[in-house]
Motif scaffolding. Structure first.
Motif, PDB file in Angstrom:
ATOM      1  N   LEU A 111     -38.762  27.214  45.484  1.00 28.95           N
ATOM      2  CA  LEU A 111     -39.078  26.794  47.118  1.00 28.95           C
ATOM      3  C   LEU A 111     -40.802  26.276  46.729  1.00 28.95           C
ATOM      4  CD1 LEU A 111     -38.883  24.963  49.525  1.00 28.95           C
ATOM      5  CD2 LEU A 111     -38.281  27.213  50.076  1.00 28.95           C
ATOM      6  N   GLU A 112     -41.498  27.977  46.040  1.00 32.94           N
ATOM      7  CA  GLU A 112     -42.876  27.901  46.470  1.00 32.94           C
ATOM      8  C   GLU A 112     -42.598  26.772  45.101  1.00 32.94           C
ATOM      9  OE1 GLU A 112     -44.499  30.022  48.355  1.00 32.94           O
ATOM     10  OE2 GLU A 112     -43.081  30.394  49.130  1.00 32.94           O
ATOM     11  N   ASN A 113     -42.608  26.119  44.147  1.00 27.88           N
ATOM     12  CA  ASN A 113     -43.166  25.854  43.153  1.00 27.88           C
ATOM     13  C   ASN A 113     -42.950  23.772  44.167  1.00 27.88           C
ATOM     14  OD1 ASN A 113     -43.674  27.441  40.980  1.00 27.88           O
ATOM     15  ND2 ASN A 113     -41.838  26.937  40.168  1.00 27.88           N
ATOM     16  N   SER A 114     -41.911  23.685  45.185  1.00 26.08           N
ATOM     17  CA  SER A 114     -41.661  22.762  45.449  1.00 26.08           C
ATOM     18  C   SER A 114     -42.511  22.423  46.462  1.00 26.08           C
ATOM     19  CB  SER A 114     -40.427  22.418  45.704  1.00 26.08           C
ATOM     20  OG  SER A 114     -39.466  22.680  44.846  1.00 26.08           O
ATOM     21  N   ARG A 115     -42.997  23.238  47.226  1.00 22.14           N
ATOM     22  CA  ARG A 115     -44.307  23.367  48.242  1.00 22.14           C
ATOM     23  C   ARG A 115     -45.720  23.120  46.896  1.00 22.14           C
ATOM     24  NH1 ARG A 115     -42.038  28.669  50.962  1.00 22.14           N
ATOM     25  NH2 ARG A 115     -40.819  27.074  52.813  1.00 22.14           N
ATOM     26  N   GLU A 116     -45.693  23.532  46.060  1.00 22.97           N
ATOM     27  CA  GLU A 116     -47.071  23.249  45.258  1.00 22.97           C
ATOM     28  C   GLU A 116     -47.054  21.429  45.192  1.00 22.97           C
ATOM     29  OE1 GLU A 116     -49.934  25.318  45.419  1.00 22.97           O
ATOM     30  OE2 GLU A 116     -49.062  26.337  46.638  1.00 22.97           O
ATOM     31  N   ALA A 117     -46.006  21.907  44.352  1.00 23.96           N
ATOM     32  CA  ALA A 117     -45.778  20.231  43.566  1.00 23.96           C
ATOM     33  C   ALA A 117     -45.750  18.814  45.233  1.00 23.96           C
ATOM     34  CB  ALA A 117     -44.460  20.101  43.023  1.00 23.96           C
ATOM     35  N   ILE A 118     -44.912  19.131  45.915  1.00 23.47           N
ATOM     36  CA  ILE A 118     -45.745  18.779  47.633  1.00 23.47           C
ATOM     37  C   ILE A 118     -47.199  18.830  47.832  1.00 23.47           C
ATOM     38  CG2 ILE A 118     -44.940  18.355  50.508  1.00 23.47           C
ATOM     39  CD1 ILE A 118     -43.173  17.635  47.972  1.00 23.47           C
ATOM     40  N   LYS A 119     -47.907  19.189  47.995  1.00 24.95           N
ATOM     41  CA  LYS A 119     -49.244  19.504  48.283  1.00 24.95           C
ATOM     42  C   LYS A 119     -49.977  18.579  46.964  1.00 24.95           C
ATOM     43  CE  LYS A 119     -49.276  24.602  49.924  1.00 24.95           C
ATOM     44  NZ  LYS A 119     -50.326  25.722  49.639  1.00 24.95           N
ATOM     45  N   GLU A 120     -49.902  18.659  46.195  1.00 26.40           N
ATOM     46  CA  GLU A 120     -50.018  17.906  45.344  1.00 26.40           C
ATOM     47  C   GLU A 120     -50.149  16.160  45.388  1.00 26.40           C
ATOM     48  OE1 GLU A 120     -52.400  16.830  41.911  1.00 26.40           O
ATOM     49  OE2 GLU A 120     -51.918  18.834  42.255  1.00 26.40           O
ATOM     50  N   ILE A 121     -49.041  15.883  45.418  1.00 26.81           N
ATOM     51  CA  ILE A 121     -48.527  14.487  46.371  1.00 26.81           C
ATOM     52  C   ILE A 121     -49.490  14.310  47.395  1.00 26.81           C
ATOM     53  CG2 ILE A 121     -46.320  12.944  46.830  1.00 26.81           C
ATOM     54  CD1 ILE A 121     -44.432  14.410  45.374  1.00 26.81           C
ATOM     55  N   LYS A 122     -49.444  15.392  48.585  1.00 23.64           N
ATOM     56  CA  LYS A 122     -49.983  15.013  49.128  1.00 23.64           C
ATOM     57  C   LYS A 122     -51.637  14.275  48.770  1.00 23.64           C
ATOM     58  CE  LYS A 122     -47.092  17.272  52.655  1.00 23.64           C
ATOM     59  NZ  LYS A 122     -47.541  18.788  53.866  1.00 23.64           N
ATOM     60  N   ARG A 123     -52.122  15.824  48.233  1.00 21.77           N
ATOM     61  CA  ARG A 123     -53.763  15.424  48.255  1.00 21.77           C
ATOM     62  C   ARG A 123     -53.707  13.637  46.934  1.00 21.77           C
ATOM     63  NH1 ARG A 123     -53.099  20.925  46.362  1.00 21.77           N
ATOM     64  NH2 ARG A 123     -52.257  20.922  44.455  1.00 21.77           N
ATOM     65  N   ILE A 124     -52.723  13.373  46.590  1.00 19.77           N
ATOM     66  CA  ILE A 124     -53.048  11.930  46.289  1.00 19.77           C
ATOM     67  C   ILE A 124     -53.495  11.293  47.240  1.00 19.77           C
ATOM     68  CG2 ILE A 124     -51.227  10.207  44.424  1.00 19.77           C
ATOM     69  CD1 ILE A 124     -50.171  12.068  42.829  1.00 19.77           C
ATOM     70  N   TYR A 125     -52.571  11.092  47.790  1.00 15.49           N
ATOM     71  CA  TYR A 125     -52.029   9.766  49.720  1.00 15.49           C
ATOM     72  C   TYR A 125     -53.813  10.505  49.807  1.00 15.49           C
ATOM     73  CZ  TYR A 125     -47.820   8.224  48.996  1.00 15.49           C
ATOM     74  OH  TYR A 125     -46.438   7.553  47.806  1.00 15.49           O
ATOM     75  N   GLN A 126     -53.948  11.851  50.454  1.00 18.15           N
ATOM     76  CA  GLN A 126     -55.050  11.896  51.505  1.00 18.15           C
ATOM     77  C   GLN A 126     -56.594  11.457  49.967  1.00 18.15           C
ATOM     78  OE1 GLN A 126     -54.433  16.334  50.940  1.00 18.15           O
ATOM     79  NE2 GLN A 126     -53.814  16.274  52.920  1.00 18.15           N
ATOM     80  N   LYS A 127     -55.887  11.659  49.095  1.00 18.95           N
ATOM     81  CA  LYS A 127     -57.442  11.209  48.397  1.00 18.95           C
ATOM     82  C   LYS A 127     -57.692   9.533  48.525  1.00 18.95           C
ATOM     83  CE  LYS A 127     -59.837  11.116  43.556  1.00 18.95           C
ATOM     84  NZ  LYS A 127     -59.224  11.283  41.995  1.00 18.95           N
ATOM     85  N   LEU A 128     -56.728   8.895  48.517  1.00 18.72           N
ATOM     86  CA  LEU A 128     -56.929   7.210  48.769  1.00 18.72           C
ATOM     87  C   LEU A 128     -57.068   7.088  50.172  1.00 18.72           C
ATOM     88  CD1 LEU A 128     -54.250   6.391  46.478  1.00 18.72           C
ATOM     89  CD2 LEU A 128     -56.913   6.088  45.936  1.00 18.72           C
ATOM     90  N   GLY A 129     -56.870   8.215  51.037  1.00 20.22           N
ATOM     91  CA  GLY A 129     -57.433   8.063  52.365  1.00 20.22           C
ATOM     92  C   GLY A 129     -55.876   6.743  53.274  1.00 20.22           C
ATOM     93  N   LYS A 130     -54.907   8.038  52.401  1.00 18.07           N
ATOM     94  CA  LYS A 130     -53.830   7.080  52.902  1.00 18.07           C
ATOM     95  C   LYS A 130     -52.437   8.172  53.432  1.00 18.07           C
ATOM     96  CE  LYS A 130     -54.954   3.017  51.912  1.00 18.07           C
ATOM     97  NZ  LYS A 130     -54.323   1.578  51.790  1.00 18.07           N
ATOM     98  N   ASP A 131     -52.485   9.405  53.466  1.00 14.19           N
ATOM     99  CA  ASP A 131     -52.097   9.986  53.820  1.00 14.19           C
ATOM    100  C   ASP A 131     -51.150  10.082  54.947  1.00 14.19           C
ATOM    101  OD1 ASP A 131     -54.693  10.143  55.363  1.00 14.19           O
ATOM    102  OD2 ASP A 131     -54.158  12.500  56.336  1.00 14.19           O
TER     103      ASP A 131
END
Length: 195
Positions: A111-131
């Protein structure tokens, strides 16, 4: 006697009407069958999933109990970038088991690993201003489901965001790809109405 015959005829007509309605309902369900419906195994599942991510126009919905940061970075990063650039709403449900329970000690790490992966996905959207397009729910689920737009769904045994060719995974996986808008609607109500 004449009244009995009329009553019997009325009952037969009602049964016939009911039977006709049932036949029409079955025919309607059969018309939902699509030539692209498939039974998929192992790597075929991954390919159909990636094709669905790449071709989505409005919305993708994913349930994957576990999410792999390595798989997100190495395999799905460009897919999530394209989803964001194309303004596709992305809904993800993940997580399995109660991490506080001793019964789920291995799940706590996953679950901790999954949370880190979700943070990575969130960074992708945030970087593009599409969070605002990304909606995530941590849950307690072992379901595995992918919905592409309102066109089709993929349901089976593979954890779509964690089971991958880069992992030493010898599991035989099975999934069904179906084009059935009524079932897509049901799955969206069942799982994604609060996401």
């Amino acid at each position: 006697m004449e009244t009995d015959k009329q009553e019997l005829k009325k009952q037969i007509d009602e049964l016939h009407a009911s039977y006709s309605e049932q036949i029409k309902a079955i025919e309607a369900l059969n018309s939902e069958k699509h030539l692209d419906d498939q039974i998929l195994q192992s790597e075929e599942i991954r390919q159909v999933f990636m094709d669905g991510l790449k071709s989505a126009k409005t919305e993708v919905c994913i349930i994957s109990p576990w999410v792999s940061k390595k798989l997100v970075k190495d395999t799905y990063k460009s897919c999530f970038e394209e989803l964001a650039k194309n303004n596709v709403v992305t809904k993800i449900i993940y997580g399995y088991g109660d991490p506080a329970s001793t019964k789920y000690l291995d799940n706590k790490r996953r679950l901790e690993n999954s949370r880190e992966a979700i943070k990575e996905i969130k960074r992708i959207y945030q970087k593009l201003g599409k969070d605002y397009l990304l909606r995530v729910l941590e849950s307690d689920t072992h379901d595995k489901l992918f919905i592409k737009d309102n066109e089709w769904y993929l349901i089976g045994s593979m954890n779509l965001l964690s089971s991958g060719i880069d992992h030493q995974n010898d599991n035989k996986e099975l999934a069904e790809k179906r084009h059935n808008s009524k079932t897509v609607d049901i799955y969206k109500i069942m799982f994604f109405k609060d996401v």
